[in-house]
Design an enzyme around this catalytic site. Structure first.
Site: not given
Ligand code: GUN
Length: 290
Positions: A54, A98, A121
């Site tokens: 990311k 995350q 998100d």
């Molecule tokens: N863990 C797995 N997928 C995601 C996501 O799309 N966002 C976040 N914050 N954590 C994740």
């Protein structure tokens, strides 16, 4: 037979390029580039990989990446204090914590602390509620990426039968809301659904997001169905989706591969959401082409 392969990787690259093209206009108007803060708690190897990629993608798009790594001994209060500092930080347009978080931390409380205007998100109840009532919202990245692939393939989804397998807050529920917003007829199936193959056989669109390797079989599908496979399962060191890919290729008209289908879309949409969140919060014109 042979279904068309939906190239999510190529689509995601084009979306990332469009986001990067829109960044200079944002930076000129805001006096700084868009900024995304990513918070990682603990040492989960998969999460570390996601967070690293990311950060890389954020910088590649010309945006600023703020990365916060906290030990898994951090308290919920300390994590929430960091989120609140990011809410106040004018350089931060998007905040992503995350998941999963360590068991001692209540992820609902952490998500609730995120400013909904920075919730890239789309997990905050304010954004989930806005999506449900059809208002402008920040939408979870994975289902929004799936919708982009579906519209690219099918155009108008109006009146189509869509079956979403899986009812998570991250994928299944927002996916169903998005499809409903496109006037599809939507069924959400899950582990308690009776006769899942018969339900799936009705569908023009199947979105599989259950996390069970190769569960959806080719002979469950209606001939010509478009299949979006959100699953990422590791089996004997190999990545497989929630759909039996070889079997599905015999009946579907198009299908996303694993890897290279939905996965790359998630980060591309995250960058798009960050740019849109920043522009909306600052009252700037909506970014073009994203
Ligand atoms: N863990 C797995 N997928 C995601 C996501 O799309 N966002 C976040 N914050 N954590 C994740």
């Amino acid at each position: 037979m042979g279904a068309d392969i939906i190239d999510g990787k190529a689509f995601a690259e084009r979306l990332r390029a469009r986001v990067a093209e829109a960044v200079p206009a944002f930076a000129a108007a805001a006096g700084r580039p868009p900024g995304l803060a990513v918070v990682l708690v603990g040492e989960d190897p998969a999460s570390q990989v996601y967070v690293r990629s990311k950060g890389k993608a954020t910088r590649a798009a010309g945006m600023e990446s703020f990365e916060h790594r906290l030990p898994d001994t951090v308290s919920e209060a300390e994590l929430i204090a960091l989120v609140e500092a990011l809410n106040r930080d004018p350089r931060v347009d998007g905040i992503l914590v995350q998941l999963p978080l360590p068991a001692a931390i209540d992820d609902k409380a952490v998500i609730a602390a995120i400013d909904p205007a920075k919730d890239v998100d789309g997990f905050h109840v304010a954004n989930a509620g806005r999506l449900a009532v059809g208002e402008e919202a920040l939408v979870p990245c994975t289902p929004l990426g799936c919708l982009m692939l579906l519209k690219d393939r099918l155009g108008d989804l109006s009146g189509l039968e869509a079956v979403v397998i899986g009812r998570s807050n991250i994928v299944g529920k927002p996916m169903a809301q998005l499809l409903l917003g496109e006037n599809a007829t939507v069924t959400i199936a899950h582990s308690r659904t009776r006769d899942l193959p018969a339900v799936v056989r009705r569908a023009d669109i199947v979105v599989a997001a259950v996390g069970r390797p190769e569960m959806v079989k080719g002979d469950w599908l209606r001939p010509g169905a478009v299949v979006i496979d959100v699953g990422i399962n590791r089996v004997d060191g190999k990545l497989v989706g929630d759909v039996d890919f070889a079997g599905a290729c015999e009946t579907a008209s198009a299908i996303t591969p694993v890897p290279g289908g939905v996965g790359p879309m998630t980060i591309a949409v995250l960058l798009r959401n960050t740019l849109v969140a920043g522009a909306t919060r600052l009252g700037l014109p909506a970014p073009e082409g994203v």
